[in-house]
Design a protein around this motif. Structure first.
Motif, PDB file in Angstrom:
ATOM      1  N   THR A 266      83.536  13.270 104.687  1.00 26.83           N
ATOM      2  CA  THR A 266      84.340  12.180 104.120  1.00 26.83           C
ATOM      3  C   THR A 266      84.546  12.388 102.626  1.00 26.83           C
ATOM      4  OG1 THR A 266      82.350  10.889 103.804  1.00 26.83           O
ATOM      5  CG2 THR A 266      83.602  10.452 105.783  1.00 26.83           C
ATOM      6  N   MET A 267      83.702  13.223 102.006  1.00 27.08           N
ATOM      7  CA  MET A 267      83.882  13.591 100.608  1.00 27.08           C
ATOM      8  C   MET A 267      83.664  15.095 100.505  1.00 27.08           C
ATOM      9  SD  MET A 267      81.728  10.585  98.674  1.00 27.08           S
ATOM     10  CE  MET A 267      82.679  10.239  97.211  1.00 27.08           C
ATOM     11  N   ARG A 268      84.257  15.708  99.501  1.00 25.42           N
ATOM     12  CA  ARG A 268      83.998  17.135  99.291  1.00 25.42           C
ATOM     13  C   ARG A 268      83.632  17.375  97.828  1.00 25.42           C
ATOM     14  NH1 ARG A 268      89.407  20.735  99.722  1.00 25.42           N
ATOM     15  NH2 ARG A 268      89.564  19.725 101.763  1.00 25.42           N
ATOM     16  N   PRO A 269      82.850  18.421  97.573  1.00 25.31           N
ATOM     17  CA  PRO A 269      82.526  18.718  96.175  1.00 25.31           C
ATOM     18  C   PRO A 269      83.674  19.463  95.501  1.00 25.31           C
ATOM     19  CG  PRO A 269      81.394  20.261  97.647  1.00 25.31           C
ATOM     20  CD  PRO A 269      82.172  19.300  98.524  1.00 25.31           C
ATOM     21  N   VAL A 270      83.986  19.096  94.253  1.00 24.15           N
ATOM     22  CA  VAL A 270      84.877  19.925  93.436  1.00 24.15           C
ATOM     23  C   VAL A 270      84.040  20.474  92.282  1.00 24.15           C
ATOM     24  CG1 VAL A 270      87.070  18.835  94.062  1.00 24.15           C
ATOM     25  CG2 VAL A 270      85.755  17.922  92.169  1.00 24.15           C
ATOM     26  N   ILE A 271      84.298  21.698  91.951  1.00 23.68           N
ATOM     27  CA  ILE A 271      83.407  22.407  91.030  1.00 23.68           C
ATOM     28  C   ILE A 271      84.141  22.822  89.765  1.00 23.68           C
ATOM     29  CG2 ILE A 271      81.946  24.468  90.766  1.00 23.68           C
ATOM     30  CD1 ILE A 271      81.361  24.225  93.778  1.00 23.68           C
ATOM     31  N   ASP A 272      83.497  22.542  88.626  1.00 22.23           N
ATOM     32  CA  ASP A 272      84.027  22.973  87.335  1.00 22.23           C
ATOM     33  C   ASP A 272      83.373  24.320  86.993  1.00 22.23           C
ATOM     34  OD1 ASP A 272      84.875  23.395  84.807  1.00 22.23           O
ATOM     35  OD2 ASP A 272      84.340  21.402  84.044  1.00 22.23           O
ATOM     36  N   PHE A 273      84.098  25.396  87.266  1.00 24.84           N
ATOM     37  CA  PHE A 273      83.510  26.726  87.051  1.00 24.84           C
ATOM     38  C   PHE A 273      83.308  27.036  85.569  1.00 24.84           C
ATOM     39  CE2 PHE A 273      85.561  26.902  91.209  1.00 24.84           C
ATOM     40  CZ  PHE A 273      84.513  27.368  91.991  1.00 24.84           C
ATOM     41  N   THR A 274      84.027  26.300  84.696  1.00 18.83           N
ATOM     42  CA  THR A 274      83.883  26.592  83.256  1.00 18.83           C
ATOM     43  C   THR A 274      82.536  26.118  82.721  1.00 18.83           C
ATOM     44  OG1 THR A 274      84.951  24.521  82.635  1.00 18.83           O
ATOM     45  CG2 THR A 274      86.373  26.463  82.814  1.00 18.83           C
ATOM     46  N   THR A 275      81.927  25.124  83.374  1.00 17.21           N
ATOM     47  CA  THR A 275      80.623  24.647  82.885  1.00 17.21           C
ATOM     48  C   THR A 275      79.464  25.130  83.757  1.00 17.21           C
ATOM     49  OG1 THR A 275      80.844  22.576  84.132  1.00 17.21           O
ATOM     50  CG2 THR A 275      81.617  22.564  81.842  1.00 17.21           C
ATOM     51  N   CYS A 276      79.771  25.753  84.872  1.00 16.90           N
ATOM     52  CA  CYS A 276      78.717  26.248  85.771  1.00 16.90           C
ATOM     53  C   CYS A 276      77.880  27.315  85.062  1.00 16.90           C
ATOM     54  CB  CYS A 276      79.368  26.838  87.023  1.00 16.90           C
ATOM     55  SG  CYS A 276      78.216  27.696  88.101  1.00 16.90           S
ATOM     56  N   THR A 277      76.568  27.173  85.137  1.00 16.43           N
ATOM     57  CA  THR A 277      75.662  28.132  84.491  1.00 16.43           C
ATOM     58  C   THR A 277      75.138  29.176  85.479  1.00 16.43           C
ATOM     59  OG1 THR A 277      73.766  26.726  84.947  1.00 16.43           O
ATOM     60  CG2 THR A 277      74.888  26.384  82.824  1.00 16.43           C
ATOM     61  N   GLY A 308      80.031  17.910 103.545  1.00 13.85           N
ATOM     62  CA  GLY A 308      80.205  16.819 102.579  1.00 13.85           C
ATOM     63  C   GLY A 308      78.979  15.970 102.330  1.00 13.85           C
ATOM     64  N   CYS A 309      77.793  16.547 102.455  1.00 13.85           N
ATOM     65  CA  CYS A 309      76.578  15.735 102.330  1.00 13.85           C
ATOM     66  C   CYS A 309      76.295  15.284 100.904  1.00 13.85           C
ATOM     67  CB  CYS A 309      75.373  16.492 102.865  1.00 13.85           C
ATOM     68  SG  CYS A 309      74.877  17.869 101.816  1.00 13.85           S
ATOM     69  N   GLY A 310      76.776  16.022  99.915  1.00 15.81           N
ATOM     70  CA  GLY A 310      76.586  15.624  98.518  1.00 15.81           C
ATOM     71  C   GLY A 310      75.329  16.176  97.866  1.00 15.81           C
ATOM     72  N   VAL A 311      74.562  16.982  98.578  1.00 17.87           N
ATOM     73  CA  VAL A 311      73.331  17.522  97.992  1.00 17.87           C
ATOM     74  C   VAL A 311      73.643  18.395  96.769  1.00 17.87           C
ATOM     75  CG1 VAL A 311      71.470  19.199  98.401  1.00 17.87           C
ATOM     76  CG2 VAL A 311      71.897  17.380 100.056  1.00 17.87           C
ATOM     77  N   CYS A 312      74.707  19.179  96.836  1.00 16.97           N
ATOM     78  CA  CYS A 312      75.031  20.072  95.708  1.00 16.97           C
ATOM     79  C   CYS A 312      75.302  19.271  94.447  1.00 16.97           C
ATOM     80  CB  CYS A 312      76.209  20.982  96.046  1.00 16.97           C
ATOM     81  SG  CYS A 312      77.653  20.122  96.681  1.00 16.97           S
ATOM     82  N   GLU A 313      75.989  18.141  94.582  1.00 18.07           N
ATOM     83  CA  GLU A 313      76.247  17.303  93.410  1.00 18.07           C
ATOM     84  C   GLU A 313      74.939  16.747  92.852  1.00 18.07           C
ATOM     85  OE1 GLU A 313      77.468  13.255  93.713  1.00 18.07           O
ATOM     86  OE2 GLU A 313      79.238  13.660  92.501  1.00 18.07           O
ATOM     87  N   VAL A 318      74.122  20.383  85.654  1.00 24.02           N
ATOM     88  CA  VAL A 318      75.134  20.312  84.592  1.00 24.02           C
ATOM     89  C   VAL A 318      76.017  19.080  84.822  1.00 24.02           C
ATOM     90  CG1 VAL A 318      77.052  21.520  83.478  1.00 24.02           C
ATOM     91  CG2 VAL A 318      75.133  22.820  84.436  1.00 24.02           C
ATOM     92  N   ASP A 319      76.210  18.307  83.754  1.00 23.25           N
ATOM     93  CA  ASP A 319      76.980  17.069  83.858  1.00 23.25           C
ATOM     94  C   ASP A 319      78.394  17.336  84.380  1.00 23.25           C
ATOM     95  OD1 ASP A 319      77.418  14.329  83.537  1.00 23.25           O
ATOM     96  OD2 ASP A 319      78.401  14.665  81.604  1.00 23.25           O
ATOM     97  N   LYS A 320      78.775  16.638  85.438  1.00 21.50           N
ATOM     98  CA  LYS A 320      80.120  16.701  86.045  1.00 21.50           C
ATOM     99  C   LYS A 320      80.567  18.106  86.441  1.00 21.50           C
ATOM    100  CE  LYS A 320      82.084  12.540  83.972  1.00 21.50           C
ATOM    101  NZ  LYS A 320      81.165  12.238  82.878  1.00 21.50           N
ATOM    102  N   CYS A 321      79.621  18.984  86.661  1.00 21.49           N
ATOM    103  CA  CYS A 321      79.994  20.329  87.124  1.00 21.49           C
ATOM    104  C   CYS A 321      80.352  20.277  88.613  1.00 21.49           C
ATOM    105  CB  CYS A 321      78.830  21.283  86.872  1.00 21.49           C
ATOM    106  SG  CYS A 321      79.163  22.949  87.382  1.00 21.49           S
ATOM    107  N   VAL A 322      79.639  19.438  89.357  1.00 23.11           N
ATOM    108  CA  VAL A 322      79.983  19.219  90.769  1.00 23.11           C
ATOM    109  C   VAL A 322      80.231  17.719  90.951  1.00 23.11           C
ATOM    110  CG1 VAL A 322      79.247  19.438  93.176  1.00 23.11           C
ATOM    111  CG2 VAL A 322      78.452  21.100  91.484  1.00 23.11           C
ATOM    112  N   THR A 323      81.377  17.366  91.497  1.00 25.14           N
ATOM    113  CA  THR A 323      81.714  15.949  91.701  1.00 25.14           C
ATOM    114  C   THR A 323      82.220  15.758  93.120  1.00 25.14           C
ATOM    115  OG1 THR A 323      82.413  15.805  89.392  1.00 25.14           O
ATOM    116  CG2 THR A 323      83.097  14.005  90.834  1.00 25.14           C
ATOM    117  N   MET A 324      81.664  14.779  93.810  1.00 19.23           N
ATOM    118  CA  MET A 324      82.135  14.474  95.162  1.00 19.23           C
ATOM    119  C   MET A 324      83.385  13.597  95.082  1.00 19.23           C
ATOM    120  SD  MET A 324      79.986  16.113  97.016  1.00 19.23           S
ATOM    121  CE  MET A 324      80.317  15.568  98.698  1.00 19.23           C
ATOM    122  N   VAL A 325      84.415  13.983  95.838  1.00 16.69           N
ATOM    123  CA  VAL A 325      85.706  13.274  95.817  1.00 16.69           C
ATOM    124  C   VAL A 325      86.119  13.001  97.265  1.00 16.69           C
ATOM    125  CG1 VAL A 325      88.143  13.470  95.154  1.00 16.69           C
ATOM    126  CG2 VAL A 325      86.370  14.446  93.675  1.00 16.69           C
TER     127      VAL A 325
END
Ligand code: SF4
Ligand code: SF4
Length: 381
Positions: A266-277, A308-313, A318-325
Motif C-alpha cells: 500500500t506504500m512504497r519506499p522512495v530513495i534519495d540516492f544523493t544523501t544515501c551513505t 511495502g512493509c516500511g522497515v527500510c524507512e 539518514v534523514d528523509k533518505c527513504v520515505t514511504m509514499v
C-alpha cells in the motif's frame, strides 16, 4: 435466474473484519426482502497473511433452490459488484493462491460496478485499472483506506458507508430502507444509519469505457499441466547464491519468478540516492531481500519484489533518505536508481514531488499503512 454476486477484495488480516461486516451485512439486508444468501471467504487464500489481497463473497438469490445452484461452483466467475476496500488494489490483485496478477475488475459483469474507497477521484484511479472489454462503472466512496491490525477492527463507518451505496449501484440487491433496518438491528446506532444515507447521496459514479485504463497485460505465467508434474512433493527453493545483474559489481538476489508480491503493497519506499551513505542497513534489514546492489554500490528497493512493509524507512539512519509514499502515486514498478542515474536533476524534482507533502515523522509502514494520518480527506460524514 436472478442470483446477484458481490465480491469484496481486501488486504489480508488488516481488513478481514471489515470485509466480513460488508458481506454479512449484504446477506442480512437481502433477508429483509425475503431473499436468501450466503457470505463466505475464499478458501484458496488460507492461511491469510498481512496485506496479501484476499476475497470474500456475498451471494444473494430469490430462494434456496436458486442459491444452491449458484453455490455448486467453487467461487463466482462473474460478479455484479466488486468492492475494493483499498484503492491501491486497483493496480491488480495477486493472491498467493492464484497465479500471476489479476485485474481488480476481472470478474465484473458488463455494466457492473467497482466500488472503491479512496481520497482520489475516479480519473486518478482509472489509469491504474486494467482495461476491460466491456463497459463498467466505478463508484467512489470518499475516504481514507480503513486499516486495522491483527484481530482489531477500526470502527470508522467504512462498512456502513459501503453498504449504503449498494442500493444505488445495485438496486436489485435491496433497498436503502432494508440496509438501514439491518444497520439498526445489528448496531442500534443512528450515526451509522446516517453515514449509510450520506454515502448513498454522495457516492461519485462514473462509467468506464473499454478504451480507458491500463493497457498492459497483467503479469502471468503458464502453469504446468498434470503430465509435467514431478513425483512426490516438490517445493522449489530460491536458487542458492542469487543471480548477478550482469554488470560489474551489481548484485540481485534470487527471487521467486512466480510470486512477485508487489500487489501486497500500500506504500512504497522512495530513495534519495544523493544523501544515501551506502551504510547497507536497508539491504540487511529488508525482510524480503528486496534490495538490489547497484553497480556503483547503492542499494535500491526492487519494486517487483517490495511488499511495502516500511522497515527500510525505519532503519535508514539518514534523514528523509527513504520515505514511504502511498502506492497510488506511482504508475509502474520502474527502477528509481536507473531514473536517478539517467537524469539526476529530473530525479530530484520527481523525488521532491513525492515527498514534500509528507509529515516530518517517519511513517514505518506498520504504523501508517496506506496514508499518513495527517493527509487531508474531504469530510463526508
Ligand atoms: S518497504 Fe523496504 S524493507 Fe519493506 S519490503 Fe520494501 S524494500 Fe523491503
Ligand atoms: S539505509 Fe539509507 S543510507 Fe543506508 S544504504 Fe539504505 S538508503 Fe542508504
Amino acid at each position: 435466474m436472478s442470483t446477484i454476486a458481490v465480491e469484496v477484495i481486501y488486504r489480508g488480516i488488516f481488513q478481514k473484519t471489515l470485509a466480513k461486516h460488508i458481506t454479512r451485512g449484504i446477506v442480512l439486508a437481502a433477508r429483509k426482502e425475503g431473499k436468501v444468501g450466503v457470505a463466505f471467504g475464499r478458501y484458496g487464500d488460507s492461511p491469510e497473511r498481512n496485506g496479501i489481497p484476499a476475497k470474500q463473497f456475498a451471494i444473494v438469490a430469490e430462494d434456496d433452490d436458486e442459491l444452491q445452484i449458484s453455490m455448486a461452483q467453487y467461487e463466482p466467475t462473474q460478479v455484479d459488484v466488486t468492492i475494493a476496500v483499498d484503492d491501491t488494489l486497483c493496480k491488480g490483485v495477486e493472491s498467493w493462491a492464484w497465479y500471476g496478477l489479476q485485474p481488480v475488475n476481472k470478474l465484473l459483469k458488463e455494466n457492473g460496478t467497482l466500488v472503491v474507497t479512496s481520497i482520489h477521484n475516479p480519473e486518478d484511479l482509472i489509469p491504474h485499472i486494467h482495461r476491460k472489454e466491456v463497459p463498467y462503472n466505478i463508484a467512489l466512496v470518499k475516504g481514507k483506506t480503513s486499516f486495522a491490525g491483527l484481530w482489531v477492527y477500526k470502527d470508522d463507518h467504512t462498512d456502513v458507508r459501503i453498504l449504503g451505496v449498494l442500493p444505488r449501484v445495485a438496486p436489485q440487491l435491496f433497498s436503502s430502507s432494508s440496509i438501514e433496518q439491518m444497520i439498526r438491528d445489528e448496531w442500534n446506532d443512528d450515526l451509522k444509519v446516517a453515514s449509510a444515507e450520506r454515502s448513498f447521496e454522495k457516492v461519485q459514479i462514473r462509467k468506464v469505457k473499454p478504451d480507458e485504463g491500463n493497457s498492459e497485460t497483467p503479469y502471468s505465467f503458464t502453469m504446468p499441466g498434470w503430465k509435467d508434474m514431478e513425483e512426490g512433493l516438490v517445493v522449489r527453493a530460491v536458487p542458492n547464491g542469487g543471480q548477478y545483474e550482469g554488470h560489474d559489481g551489481g548484485y540481485r538476489p534470487g527471487r521467486s519468478p512466480y510470486f512477485k508480491k508487489f500487489a501486497t503493497r500500500t506504500m512504497r519506499p522512495v530513495i534519495d540516492f544523493t544523501t544515501c551513505t551506502k551504510c547497507t542497513l536497508c539491504w540487511l534489514q529488508c525482510p524480503d531481500s528486496c534490495f538490489d546492489v547497484t553497480p556503483d554500490g547503492y542499494y535500491e528497493a526492487n519494486m517487483e519484489a517490495c511488499c511495502g512493509c516500511g522497515v527500510c524507512e525505519a532503519v535508514c539512519p539518514v534523514d528523509k533518505c527513504v520515505t514511504m509514499v502511498n502506492e497510488s502515486e506511482f504508475a509502474d514498478n520502474a527502477s528509481q536508481w536507473e531514473m536517478w542515474r539517467a537524469d539526476k536533476e529530473s530525479y530530484a524534482g520527481w523525488l521532491k514531488g513525492k515527498i514534500e507533502s509528507r509529515p516530518e515523522e517517519r511513517s514505518h509502514g506498520f504504523h501508517h499503512r496506506g496514508q499518513y494520518e495527517s493527509e487531508k480527506v474531504e469530510q463526508t460524514d
